[in-house]
Design a protein around this motif. Sequence first.
Motif, short mmCIF file in Angstrom:
data_model
loop_
_atom_site.label_atom_id
_atom_site.label_comp_id
_atom_site.label_asym_id
_atom_site.label_seq_id
_atom_site.Cartn_x
_atom_site.Cartn_y
_atom_site.Cartn_z
N SER A 5 0.82 -1.19 -0.15
CA SER A 5 0.05 0.16 0.11
C SER A 5 0.88 1.12 -0.05
N GLN A 6 0.63 2.00 -0.87
CA GLN A 6 1.40 3.25 -0.96
C GLN A 6 1.17 4.22 0.14
N ALA A 7 0.08 4.29 0.91
CA ALA A 7 -0.05 5.03 2.02
C ALA A 7 0.51 4.62 3.12
N GLU A 8 1.17 3.03 2.99
CA GLU A 8 2.08 2.84 4.31
C GLU A 8 3.45 3.40 4.10
N LEU A 9 4.02 3.73 2.76
CA LEU A 9 5.37 3.63 2.59
C LEU A 9 5.86 4.86 2.95
N PRO A 10 5.41 6.14 3.06
CA PRO A 10 6.11 7.26 3.75
C PRO A 10 6.79 6.87 4.77
N SER A 11 5.98 6.27 5.87
CA SER A 11 6.41 6.21 7.24
C SER A 11 7.70 5.22 7.44
N VAL A 12 7.97 4.41 6.25
CA VAL A 12 8.97 3.36 6.52
C VAL A 12 10.47 4.06 6.04
N ALA A 13 10.35 5.30 5.18
CA ALA A 13 11.37 5.52 4.52
C ALA A 13 12.33 4.92 4.07
N LEU A 14 11.90 4.14 2.75
CA LEU A 14 12.67 3.42 2.06
C LEU A 14 13.65 4.23 1.11
N SER A 15 14.67 3.43 0.64
CA SER A 15 15.80 4.11 -0.06
C SER A 15 15.93 3.23 -1.51
N VAL A 16 16.47 3.98 -2.63
CA VAL A 16 16.62 3.13 -3.88
C VAL A 16 17.57 3.85 -4.62
N LEU A 17 18.65 3.17 -5.08
CA LEU A 17 19.75 3.67 -5.99
C LEU A 17 19.68 3.02 -7.42
N ILE A 18 19.44 4.04 -8.37
CA ILE A 18 18.95 3.36 -10.01
C ILE A 18 20.37 3.69 -10.59
N VAL A 19 21.14 2.48 -10.97
CA VAL A 19 22.12 2.67 -11.95
C VAL A 19 21.95 2.34 -13.34
N ASP A 20 21.86 3.38 -14.24
CA ASP A 20 21.96 3.23 -15.48
C ASP A 20 22.37 4.29 -16.45
N ASP A 21 23.17 3.86 -17.38
CA ASP A 21 24.08 4.92 -18.22
C ASP A 21 23.21 5.95 -19.05
N GLU A 22 21.79 5.77 -19.21
CA GLU A 22 20.89 6.22 -20.05
C GLU A 22 20.15 7.37 -19.06
N PRO A 23 20.36 8.80 -19.50
CA PRO A 23 19.82 9.78 -18.35
C PRO A 23 18.26 9.60 -18.58
N GLY A 24 17.97 9.28 -19.58
CA GLY A 24 16.52 9.35 -19.65
C GLY A 24 15.81 8.23 -18.79
N MET A 25 16.35 6.97 -18.86
CA MET A 25 15.79 5.85 -18.05
C MET A 25 15.98 6.25 -16.43
N ARG A 26 17.15 6.89 -16.13
CA ARG A 26 17.41 7.54 -14.61
C ARG A 26 16.19 8.32 -14.54
N SER A 27 15.90 9.27 -15.30
CA SER A 27 14.92 10.30 -15.06
C SER A 27 13.32 9.65 -14.79
N PHE A 28 13.13 8.84 -15.78
CA PHE A 28 11.96 8.02 -15.82
C PHE A 28 11.71 7.41 -14.56
N LEU A 29 12.54 6.57 -14.02
CA LEU A 29 12.38 5.65 -12.91
C LEU A 29 12.38 6.34 -11.60
N THR A 30 13.17 7.86 -11.59
CA THR A 30 13.39 8.67 -10.52
C THR A 30 11.66 9.15 -10.36
N LYS A 31 10.92 9.62 -11.45
CA LYS A 31 9.68 10.11 -11.35
C LYS A 31 8.52 9.05 -11.13
#
Length: 456
Positions: A5-31
């Motif tokens: 549930s997305q309503a539950e996620l802000p309170s658990v403060a998860l983190s992600v690192l996206i590794v891709d050499d294509e700027p477009g893919m990095r921007s797309f996944l970030t959003k």
Amino acid sequence: MNQTSQAELPSVALSVLIVDDEPGMRSFLTKALASRFALIETAASVEDAEQIRRRAHFDLLIVDIRLPGRSGIEWHEALADQERRSDIIFMTGYAELDVAITALRAGASDFILKPFHLDQMLQSVDRCIERRLLKRQNLMLKRELSMVQTSTIIGTSDSMMELKQIIERVAPTPSAVLVQGESGTGKELVARALHQHSGRQGAFVPVNCGSIASDLIESELFGHVAGAFTGAKGSREGLFSFASGGTIFLDEIGEMPLSMQTALLRVLEQRSIRPVGSEKEIAVDVRIIAATNRELKAEVEAGNFRRDLYYRLNVLELIIPPLRERVEDIVDLTYFFTRQLATELGTQEVVWTHEDLMQLQSQPWPGNIRELRNTIERCLLLGKPPAEYWRAESQDSDIQTGQGYPDTWPLKAVERQHVQQVVAAHDGNKSAAARVLGVSRKTLDRKYKEWQQEDE
């Protein structure tokens, strides 16, 4: 599997690192992942990603396999790091079976072919989130079960383990104990542990000596008979009588008036009390534990505390180290308070990220355990994990004009300025300010009286 549930996620403060050499893919996944993660970082290569991973923990790594330099599968530092293990989703534009098998053997949680639909990526991310939360919850439950089984005093640092051993060894004795430590270190908790391990059948009676008016403290402790003073229409038992067969905990003993110190010394020597207005002594079997955040030896030298009473109370001295000197206990305390407060407040149970725990461990904690507990409670109520909470605090402090005190100021002037600022921040409510400062209201009033005398 149900999506997290997305309503539950802000309170658990998860983190992600996206590794891709294509700027477009990095921007797309970030959003696309912004609503699911409190921290999102990106990198274009394994080398850059490893630099980022060294300074921050990530719950999830989303990594393209074909990258300039080392490939994603060759990111050995992340794949082999069992202590800071992250879930990994590998991406590739090449549908090669042997590559997929290699990725999964390397420890990947999932393998996604490019191009992909957003729903496919979100489903994979949500599965990783669910696994991550389940692991954290199990870890927290194991920690708490261990804490309950071993002791009510939380902490596995060398200093706290030594303190627990001393408590178990001296608790069964009737000797007086003096507990010393800064405000908020848990002196009453130590006193309760001494009582619980003592085998004494009577009650544990805590008394805050600094919160009782000096003209009433003798009656509160020893009781009084009818007519002993104006308004004493009937007899009344004191707290020592209620504690008979048990333990009385005299907190803030340094605040006790000299006249009352004399009476307390008599109790220690004769094992009896005399109610106010009575001529008869009443025998009591009470174990006395005293505590103070003052340097009692200095108070003795200054003439504010009786030397003979100090030595009678100080048969055994237990010193509780401040939280800043046992940083390794902060994680255990955080898990304990998070679970306890979530139940008390009726809020969702959360598990903090590695970044949150590192932030908690990096704080000076002048208010010690009490301040840590209050901070966790504030984070739960506001729905802000510790790392986010301190980022906001830092931004707020940047807005303020005051940037500290001149180096030429003496410590006494800094103390006065700080106390007055805290009182002003609470609209003049000294009781609220005293709680934040970790002192008694009586101590605060005494400070203001001293400053007034200095100004005259």
